[in-house]
Design an enzyme around this catalytic site. Structure first.
Site, PDB file in Angstrom:
ATOM      1  CE1 TYR A   1       8.094 -34.599  -6.783  1.00  0.00           C
ATOM      2  CE2 TYR A   1      10.437 -34.782  -7.267  1.00  0.00           C
ATOM      3  CZ  TYR A   1       9.382 -34.902  -6.379  1.00  0.00           C
ATOM      4  OH  TYR A   1       9.613 -35.316  -5.088  1.00  0.00           O
TER       5      TYR A   1
ATOM      6  CG  ASP B   1      11.596 -45.415  -1.026  1.00  0.00           C
ATOM      7  OD1 ASP B   1      10.455 -45.098  -0.636  1.00  0.00           O
ATOM      8  OD2 ASP B   1      12.295 -44.674  -1.737  1.00  0.00           O
TER       9      ASP B   1
END
Length: 200
Positions: free
Chosen positions: A149, A187
């Site tokens: 990305y 996370d």
């Protein structure tokens, strides 16, 4: 798919070898680029500043990132950076398959807290444009999946934030049970939307 989740084919944008389909939530785009194939294999022009600007992605990219996830069910996200280093992301899959998700965190947006999602794979060649103001994440659907990305801002640790991927308030169907997910410690500790506070 429910309103806001999948792309809305009614408004297709085209420029050069690029095609983009908006979602019901304003901002994100599902992007496809033309693939040229012959007996040798295939060639793809994955990014053209001119053509991407013509479909509505005129942002300047300053860094390219790449991840490799070993196991099916690896969740990366939901991640974002706040101002002044908020990031837009152009996400694609080099190998394997993912469900890619973006959650609207713009406080003034009528779609605040809602999300869009699409399957990206090396086979379908699709990309998602995630503009600043959204949390982004994905789950792998194949082993040894590689994701690349482009981002519009450099990594800034002081502005780095996370949102709980499994927050029931978000209503995201990741296609796996919580116990089957492979996550980083960071996370696992991410706050829910109600505890996040203003982000954008």
């Amino acid at each position: 798919m429910p309103d806001g989740i999948g792309p809305q084919a009614a408004e297709i944008r085209r420029a050069g070898n690029v095609e983009a389909v908006p979602f019901a939530i304003d901002g994100p785009l599902l992007v496809s680029v033309r693939r040229f194939a012959d007996a040798r294999g295939a060639f793809v022009e994955t990014y053209s500043r001119r053509d991407f600007a013509a479909i509505g992605i005129a942002d300047e990219f300053v860094q390219d990132n790449q991840s490799m996830s070993v196991a099916v069910g690896t969740v990366r996200g939901l991640h974002f950076q706040v101002n002044p280093h908020a990031q837009g992301k152009l996400v694609r899959v080099l190998r394997g398959r993912i469900l890619d998700v973006a959650v609207d965190l713009r406080a003034a947006s009528p779609s605040f807290g809602r999300h869009v999602a699409a399957e990206l794979s090396a086979e379908n060649g699709r990309m998602i444009w995630v503009p600043p103001g959204f949390a982004h994440g994905f789950v792998t659907r194949e082993a040894e999946t590689e994701v690349a990305y482009k981002v519009t801002a450099l990594y800034a640790p002081d502005c780095d934030r996370s949102l709980a991927w499994d927050d029931p308030a978000l209503g995201i169907d990741w296609g796996l049970a919580e116990v089957a997910a492979t996550l980083s410690d960071k996370d696992r500790r991410a706050p829910r939307l109600a505890d996040l506070g203003p982000a954008f």
